[in-house]
Write a protein that holds these residues in place. Structure first.
Motif, short mmCIF file in Angstrom:
data_model
loop_
_atom_site.label_atom_id
_atom_site.label_comp_id
_atom_site.label_asym_id
_atom_site.label_seq_id
_atom_site.Cartn_x
_atom_site.Cartn_y
_atom_site.Cartn_z
N MET A 211 0.96 -1.23 0.09
CA MET A 211 0.30 0.04 0.12
C MET A 211 1.09 1.16 -0.10
O MET A 211 1.78 1.39 0.86
CB MET A 211 -0.87 0.03 1.10
CG MET A 211 -1.83 1.12 1.18
SD MET A 211 -2.69 1.19 2.73
CE MET A 211 -4.30 -0.08 2.42
N ASP A 212 0.61 1.99 -0.92
CA ASP A 212 1.51 3.31 -1.05
C ASP A 212 0.44 4.56 -0.24
O ASP A 212 -0.61 4.04 0.06
CB ASP A 212 1.65 3.67 -2.62
CG ASP A 212 2.60 4.92 -2.66
OD1 ASP A 212 3.08 5.60 -1.75
OD2 ASP A 212 2.77 5.32 -3.93
N HIS A 213 1.21 5.56 -0.01
CA HIS A 213 0.46 6.70 0.61
C HIS A 213 0.55 7.88 -0.37
O HIS A 213 1.70 8.53 -0.17
CB HIS A 213 0.91 6.95 1.81
CG HIS A 213 0.63 5.67 2.87
ND1 HIS A 213 1.08 4.44 2.48
CD2 HIS A 213 -0.22 5.79 3.98
CE1 HIS A 213 0.72 3.67 3.61
NE2 HIS A 213 -0.15 4.43 4.51
N LEU A 268 5.19 -5.96 -13.66
CA LEU A 268 3.82 -5.29 -13.86
C LEU A 268 3.28 -4.84 -12.40
O LEU A 268 3.22 -5.63 -11.56
CB LEU A 268 3.03 -6.12 -14.62
CG LEU A 268 1.64 -5.45 -14.89
CD1 LEU A 268 1.89 -4.47 -16.16
CD2 LEU A 268 0.78 -6.66 -15.44
N TYR A 269 2.96 -3.60 -12.36
CA TYR A 269 2.57 -2.83 -11.11
C TYR A 269 1.20 -2.28 -11.27
O TYR A 269 1.00 -1.25 -11.77
CB TYR A 269 3.55 -1.94 -10.70
CG TYR A 269 3.17 -0.96 -9.78
CD1 TYR A 269 1.97 -0.89 -9.05
CD2 TYR A 269 3.98 0.48 -10.00
CE1 TYR A 269 1.75 0.24 -8.25
CE2 TYR A 269 3.73 1.44 -9.05
CZ TYR A 269 2.61 1.55 -8.07
OH TYR A 269 2.40 2.57 -7.74
N PRO A 270 0.01 -3.07 -11.14
CA PRO A 270 -1.32 -2.22 -11.30
C PRO A 270 -1.79 -1.64 -10.18
O PRO A 270 -1.45 -2.26 -8.72
CB PRO A 270 -2.19 -3.56 -11.47
CG PRO A 270 -1.43 -4.76 -11.55
CD PRO A 270 -0.17 -4.43 -11.07
N PHE A 288 8.54 -1.24 -11.12
CA PHE A 288 8.53 -1.51 -9.87
C PHE A 288 7.96 0.10 -9.25
O PHE A 288 8.36 1.08 -9.75
CB PHE A 288 9.81 -1.61 -9.27
CG PHE A 288 10.80 -2.96 -9.39
CD1 PHE A 288 10.27 -3.83 -8.76
CD2 PHE A 288 11.49 -3.08 -10.33
CE1 PHE A 288 10.49 -5.23 -8.98
CE2 PHE A 288 12.16 -4.42 -10.56
CZ PHE A 288 11.75 -5.48 -9.89
N GLY A 289 7.11 -0.14 -8.36
CA GLY A 289 6.62 1.05 -7.75
C GLY A 289 7.53 1.77 -6.62
O GLY A 289 8.45 1.05 -6.10
N ASP A 290 7.51 2.96 -6.48
CA ASP A 290 8.55 3.72 -5.60
C ASP A 290 7.34 4.49 -4.75
O ASP A 290 6.70 5.36 -5.03
CB ASP A 290 9.39 4.50 -6.23
CG ASP A 290 10.58 5.17 -5.20
OD1 ASP A 290 10.46 4.48 -4.12
OD2 ASP A 290 11.61 5.74 -5.63
N PRO A 291 7.45 4.16 -3.35
CA PRO A 291 8.25 3.47 -2.49
C PRO A 291 8.05 2.04 -2.39
O PRO A 291 8.72 1.56 -1.68
CB PRO A 291 8.13 4.40 -1.16
CG PRO A 291 6.56 4.68 -1.19
CD PRO A 291 6.39 4.91 -2.75
N GLU A 292 7.22 1.68 -2.78
CA GLU A 292 6.69 0.06 -2.58
C GLU A 292 8.04 -0.78 -2.61
O GLU A 292 8.05 -1.65 -1.70
CB GLU A 292 5.48 -0.50 -3.63
CG GLU A 292 4.26 0.08 -3.44
CD GLU A 292 4.17 1.37 -4.43
OE1 GLU A 292 5.09 2.30 -4.40
OE2 GLU A 292 3.01 1.56 -4.93
N1 GLY Z 1 4.07 4.13 -5.90
C1 GLY Z 1 3.95 5.16 -7.11
C2 GLY Z 1 4.87 4.80 -8.28
O1 GLY Z 1 5.62 4.19 -8.21
O2 GLY Z 1 4.04 5.25 -9.27
#
Ligand code: GLY
Length: 427
Positions: A211-213, A268-270, A288-292
């Motif tokens: 979970m991102d914020h 892949l990051y939905p 990849f997501g950031d900060p995930e």
């Molecule tokens: N967590 C937001 C992004 O990586 O786009």
């Protein structure tokens, strides 16, 4: 092997940190990297979007694998260029990355492959878009079709807000994307989560759900940001629910991309909203997501080189991927003024002290190293991550780490992970 990591954020530091633990890693290079990556990798002053020079460098240094962090080099075709030169690279081709780089394309594709998503319309004519938002129930969500560095999504609660957003995206001063300028869709309410999956183009392997914020301030208030913190996994999502979501949201899109564009190799990051009526996909990201990723790398047990190599060579089915049973939390420390304008070159204190808190690792994002000291060099400065046997402990340790770090103008959210523990909290 020698490995090149493209990018400069907390995500890239987390990837470098994980890769550095592999006995297979000979020398790591980060382009351009940050104040944290230079402790584990050699920072190379080549921009993530400078594909010609990245390619030249990879050939020169006998790079055995390149891993791409951000979206813009994917949109520019870095994977196509490296593959054409016979260089192994982890990431989707320009065509497969369209699932992220064009919101209009992604929505159409979701419809085609029966992925649950909010009803929408795509507009290239500003007049038609304006007429549409005058009649659409509020709130309404307006998205730029192309990549917009986190500034392309507007949740509009009033008609006036919607017209202002359209002016920004389609007005005379706006940079036009083509062929479709904006996607307009209904707003959906619920808990927003991030799915991530490794893909070799034929099959996928799901990562823990995170979970991102995205909002700057506590209680999900303030402007949208790149992400102010993340946690993983989400304790109240049952494994069977996660498996059902992955089957409904990840697999059909990978199948479709393979059939109609290019097999999707990479992560892949939905982004998904869990609503009363089930999951609704908000967007797909081709990276990849950031900060995930800062949380995910703390939980990954398998060698990341083995996984990326398996994805590149279409051999994911022979690779068992193990995850820790622990929980991870990441709280982002940002510069005052972020996500708008902020000051750089502010000295940071206490990073080493914070890393002595059990479970804590500090990932750098917008930092640079000057002598033995760190200074700010960006909006999102550090990601203080912690692992623990429960999410509560991970969060507690991350905040304990933060209490030891300071820089003038440091801002962060105090409620990272609360909604992952108590989903009944309103957002
Ligand atoms: N967590 C937001 C992004 O990586 O786009």
């Amino acid at each position: 092997m020698n490995i090149l990591i493209v990018g400069s954020g907390g995500r890239e530091h987390a990837l470098v940190w994980k890769l550095a633990q592999s006995p297979r890693a000979k020398k790591l290079f980060a382009a351009p990297g940050n104040g944290g990556t230079c402790a584990l990798a050699e920072n190379i002053p080549i921009a993530a979007t400078d594909i010609a020079n990245l390619l030249r460098f990879a050939k020169e240094k006998n790079i055995g694998m390149t891993i791409v962090g951000p979206d813009d080099p994917l949109a520019l075709g870095i994977v196509d260029a490296f593959r054409a030169a016979g260089l192994p690279i982890f990431g989707p081709t320009k065509l497969a990355a369209r699932i992220e780089t064009s919101k209009a394309f992604a929505k159409m594709f979701m419809g085609f492959y029966d992925v649950p998503t909010a009803p929408y319309r795509t507009f290239i004519d500003p007049e038609e878009a304006r007429a549409f938002v005058q009649a659409h129930p509020l709130p309404v969500v307006i998205k730029a079709d192309g990549l917009a560095r986190g500034k392309g999504v507007f949740v509009c609660k009033t008609r006036e807000d919607a017209l202002i957003a359209l002016e920004k995206l389609m007005g005379s001063g706006a940079k036009k994307t083509s062929p479709s300028a904006v996607v307009i869709e209904g707003w959906v309410q619920g808990s927003e989560i991030s799915l991530h999956a490794f893909s070799d183009g034929k099959m996928s392997s799901a990562m823990p759900i995170s979970m991102d914020h995205k909002r700057l301030l506590d209680l999900n208030r303030g402007p949208n940001t790149g992400g102010m913190g993340a946690v993983a996994p989400i304790p109240w999502i049952l494994p069977e629910t996660a498996a059902r979501m992955n089957a409904r949201i990840i697999d059909p899109i990978l199948r479709g991309l393979s059939l109609e564009l290019d097999p999707f190799v990479g992560c892949l990051y939905p982004g998904v909203m869990l609503t009363e009526n089930g999951p609704i996909v908000l967007e797909y990201n081709a990276r990849f997501g950031d900060p995930e990723t800062q949380c995910l790398m703390r939980l990954l047990k398998t060698d990341l080189i083995d996984i990326c190599e398996a994805c590149i060579h279409g051999e994911l089915q022979n690779t068992a991927i193990a995850w820790s049973n622990a929980y991870a939390a990441c709280v982002v420390l940002a510069s005052v003024g972020y996500p708008d304008t902020y000051k750089n070159d502010v000295p940071i204190k206490g990073i080493a002290h914070a890393e002595r808190v059990p479970g804590v690792t500090v990932f750098h994002a917008g930092t640079k190293r000057i002598g033995g000291r760190f200074h700010t060099a960006g909006g999102r400065v550090l990601g203080v991550t912690a692992v623990g046997d429960s999410l509560e402990i991970a969060i507690q340790q991350a905040y304990k780490g933060i209490s030891r770090i300071s820089f003038p103008g440091m801002q962060y959210r105090r409620d990272i992970g609360f909604r992952a523990i108590y989903p009944e909290l309103t957002s």
